[in-house]
Design a protein around this motif. Structure first.
Motif, PDB file in Angstrom:
ATOM      1  N   VAL A   1       0.847  -1.203   0.000  1.00  0.00           N
ATOM      2  CA  VAL A   1       0.000   0.000   0.000  1.00  0.00           C
ATOM      3  C   VAL A   1       0.877   1.246   0.000  1.00  0.00           C
ATOM      4  CG1 VAL A   1      -1.595   1.351   1.436  1.00  0.00           C
ATOM      5  CG2 VAL A   1      -2.022  -1.079   1.054  1.00  0.00           C
ATOM      6  N   ALA A   2       1.909   1.261   0.825  1.00  0.00           N
ATOM      7  CA  ALA A   2       2.793   2.430   0.918  1.00  0.00           C
ATOM      8  C   ALA A   2       3.552   2.667  -0.387  1.00  0.00           C
ATOM      9  CB  ALA A   2       3.773   2.256   2.076  1.00  0.00           C
ATOM     10  N   ALA A   3       3.953   1.600  -1.073  1.00  0.00           N
ATOM     11  CA  ALA A   3       4.672   1.749  -2.342  1.00  0.00           C
ATOM     12  C   ALA A   3       3.800   2.435  -3.389  1.00  0.00           C
ATOM     13  CB  ALA A   3       5.146   0.385  -2.844  1.00  0.00           C
ATOM     14  N   ARG A   4       2.514   2.146  -3.392  1.00  0.00           N
ATOM     15  CA  ARG A   4       1.585   2.832  -4.300  1.00  0.00           C
ATOM     16  C   ARG A   4       1.331   4.259  -3.819  1.00  0.00           C
ATOM     17  NH1 ARG A   4      -1.550  -1.807  -3.734  1.00  0.00           N
ATOM     18  NH2 ARG A   4      -3.066  -0.561  -2.586  1.00  0.00           N
ATOM     19  N   ALA A   5       1.150   4.404  -2.508  1.00  0.00           N
ATOM     20  CA  ALA A   5       0.791   5.712  -1.932  1.00  0.00           C
ATOM     21  C   ALA A   5       1.874   6.761  -2.139  1.00  0.00           C
ATOM     22  CB  ALA A   5       0.473   5.559  -0.447  1.00  0.00           C
ATOM     23  N   ILE A   6       3.142   6.388  -1.971  1.00  0.00           N
ATOM     24  CA  ILE A   6       4.198   7.396  -2.145  1.00  0.00           C
ATOM     25  C   ILE A   6       4.263   7.870  -3.588  1.00  0.00           C
ATOM     26  CG2 ILE A   6       5.584   6.734  -0.142  1.00  0.00           C
ATOM     27  CD1 ILE A   6       7.502   5.255  -2.075  1.00  0.00           C
TER      28      ILE A   6
ATOM     29  N   ALA B   1      11.403   4.001   3.333  1.00  0.00           N
ATOM     30  CA  ALA B   1      12.551   3.341   2.707  1.00  0.00           C
ATOM     31  C   ALA B   1      12.150   1.985   2.143  1.00  0.00           C
ATOM     32  CB  ALA B   1      13.693   3.189   3.710  1.00  0.00           C
ATOM     33  N   GLU B   2      11.385   1.225   2.912  1.00  0.00           N
ATOM     34  CA  GLU B   2      10.960  -0.096   2.446  1.00  0.00           C
ATOM     35  C   GLU B   2       9.976   0.021   1.283  1.00  0.00           C
ATOM     36  OE1 GLU B   2       9.507  -4.319   4.354  1.00  0.00           O
ATOM     37  OE2 GLU B   2      10.340  -2.799   5.691  1.00  0.00           O
ATOM     38  N   ALA B   3       9.092   1.018   1.347  1.00  0.00           N
ATOM     39  CA  ALA B   3       8.145   1.234   0.252  1.00  0.00           C
ATOM     40  C   ALA B   3       8.880   1.666  -1.010  1.00  0.00           C
ATOM     41  CB  ALA B   3       7.116   2.286   0.651  1.00  0.00           C
ATOM     42  N   GLY B   4       9.867   2.548  -0.860  1.00  0.00           N
ATOM     43  CA  GLY B   4      10.662   2.971  -2.003  1.00  0.00           C
ATOM     44  C   GLY B   4      11.460   1.828  -2.594  1.00  0.00           C
TER      45      GLY B   4
END
Length: 198
Positions: free
Chosen positions: A24-29, A65-68
């Motif tokens: 979710v965070a990877a899409r959100a950023i 960092a993990e999402a990036g």
């Protein structure tokens, strides 16, 4: 983690939840930028309470960092698949066309995180920038491997310039409010890069 039978063990509930948060965070950023991505919003989108965040991450920067890292790995893997499925000698052209395609320009939430977040990266925590740097280097290396003079310093330099041109063009093509100009920017960059690969 593998069992004695050689099969990968099913992820634990905590691991599965962690993966869902990172996804979710990877899409959100990419969609909202680093500054526009709050922990509470990510947790809500993942179907979780805000209070559970620290069971998975030490800090917001650790999550970013993990999402990036996830977003960058997805982008490099997609480019590698495009290269692998292209006819012999066409991988570089196929990767450039895919990167500058209307589909990628429109897919900010699932596309390359560097073109979605590039202007914000210099102001991020070191671990966030490190994740981006790793995947930028991987993308440059992937492009360099497609060049006929791969292994020579000039191939690496040309790959760096190509990747920068693709990222910059995508950023500007997304920034303008004129669809014809957006398409023309992509076409012009592709035209300029193509002779250098022949």
């Amino acid at each position: 983690m593998e069992s004695k039978s050689g099969k990968r063990a099913a992820p634990s509930r905590k691991e599965a939840t962690h993966e869902r948060i990172v996804e979710v965070a990877a899409r959100a950023i990419r969609r909202s930028g680093y500054g526009g991505t709050g922990v509470a919003d990510i947790m809500k989108e993942a179907g979780l309470t805000h209070g559970g965040f620290y069971a998975h991450f030490e800090s917001r920067d650790a999550l970013l960092a993990e999402a990036g890292d996830r977003a960058g790995a997805e982008s490099v893997a997609l480019a590698a698949r495009v290269a692998a499925s292209a006819p012999p000698g066409q991988a570089l052209q196929a990767m450039m066309q895919a990167y500058l395609s209307q589909q990628h320009i429109d897919a900010i939430e699932t596309g390359c995180p560097v073109s979605a977040l590039g202007s914000e990266m210099p102001r991020q925590a070191p671990e966030v920038r490190r994740a981006a740097t790793i995947h930028i280097k991987e993308m440059i290396d992937l492009f360099a491997r497609q060049l006929p003079d791969w292994g020579q310093p000039q191939a690496h330099e040309r790959a760096m310039a190509m990747v920068c041109a693709l990222i910059g063009t995508t950023m500007v093509a997304r920034a303008v409010d004129d669809p014809k100009l957006s398409a023309a920017l992509c076409a012009a960059t592709l035209k300029q890069l193509t002779p250098a690969t022949a």
